[in-house]
Scaffold this active site. Structure first.
Site, short mmCIF file in Angstrom:
data_model
loop_
_atom_site.label_atom_id
_atom_site.label_comp_id
_atom_site.label_asym_id
_atom_site.label_seq_id
_atom_site.Cartn_x
_atom_site.Cartn_y
_atom_site.Cartn_z
N ALA A 88 48.64 -7.53 15.27
CA ALA A 88 48.89 -8.96 15.38
C ALA A 88 50.30 -9.18 15.89
O ALA A 88 51.17 -8.30 15.79
CB ALA A 88 48.70 -9.65 14.04
N ASP A 89 50.54 -10.37 16.42
CA ASP A 89 51.88 -10.75 16.84
C ASP A 89 52.05 -12.24 16.61
O ASP A 89 51.10 -13.02 16.82
CB ASP A 89 52.13 -10.42 18.31
CG ASP A 89 53.61 -10.57 18.66
OD1 ASP A 89 54.41 -9.77 18.14
OD2 ASP A 89 53.96 -11.48 19.42
N THR A 90 53.23 -12.62 16.16
CA THR A 90 53.54 -14.02 15.87
C THR A 90 54.79 -14.42 16.62
O THR A 90 55.77 -13.66 16.66
CB THR A 90 53.75 -14.24 14.36
OG1 THR A 90 52.57 -13.85 13.66
CG2 THR A 90 54.07 -15.69 14.05
#
Length: 201
Positions: free
Chosen positions: A76-78
């Site tokens: 994931a990446d935010t």
């Protein structure tokens, strides 16, 4: 979205070093079999839009992970986006302060992309939420910087920490803002055949 049949023999690798993502997975009753943060270049490309950026980074993290066919990989990446501006993890307290003052009294977007793969199949979802910051005083900014909570956080803050006092309103996914939107993550894991509710099978 293609959904594979559930397989209780599947292993799960979390491609993230974020303790927050581990805690969020635990809310689903999931404990990864391994945690392997991939080492990739996370710099934004010239004129890259925030949503395109997080999806690309999540997929590049996924591509950097080597796994067997009996393994599901989750990455994931935010990012925090103020208009078209991407606010990643601040390099130092000075940049964190600049981020906080830029966000003060304004609304911004927090976008998290979640990518899952099993064998040659991949699944990707992104979730966009809106966060409002109140007007911040110098004392509030300085106290937050002194806490050190800004370190390693996109946009220089974490909603689940002391900065939660700066946020009167959100629209979207709270867990997505923290770093792993649980509804979408559960859907992706289920699509990959990873059974969330093994005891019920």
């Amino acid at each position: 979205m293609t959904t594979l049949p559930p397989d209780t023999g599947l292993k799960l690798i979390l491609g993230s070093g974020s303790p927050r993502r581990l805690e969020l997975l635990a809310q689903l009753g999931v404990v990864p079999d391994a945690v392997r943060p991939p080492d990739i270049d996370e710099d934004a490309r010239r004129a890259e839009l925030p949503r395109d950026y997080v999806k690309r980074i999540a997929m590049e993290k996924l591509a950097a992970m080597v796994a067997d066919d009996d393994t599901v990989v989750l990455c994931a990446d935010t990012t925090v986006a103020l208009g078209r501006r991407i606010m990643g993890k601040p390099r130092d307290a000075g940049e964190a302060a600049a981020f906080l003052y830029a966000l003060s009294g304004r609304r911004h977007k927090v976008i998290t992309a979640v990518a899952v793969k099993r064998g040659t199949r991949t699944w990707l979802r992104d979730v966009q939420s809106t966060v409002a910051f109140k007007e911040l005083s110098d004392a509030e900014v300085n106290a937050y910087l002194a806490s050190g909570d800004w370190q390693g956080k996109a946009g220089g803050y974490a909603i689940q920490g002391p900065a939660g006092a700066f946020i009167p309103w959100i629209n979207g996914s709270y867990t997505g803002i923290v770093g792993l939107p649980l509804t979408e993550t559960a859907g992706l894991l289920t699509a990959a055949g990873y059974p969330l509710y093994k005891d019920a099978l």
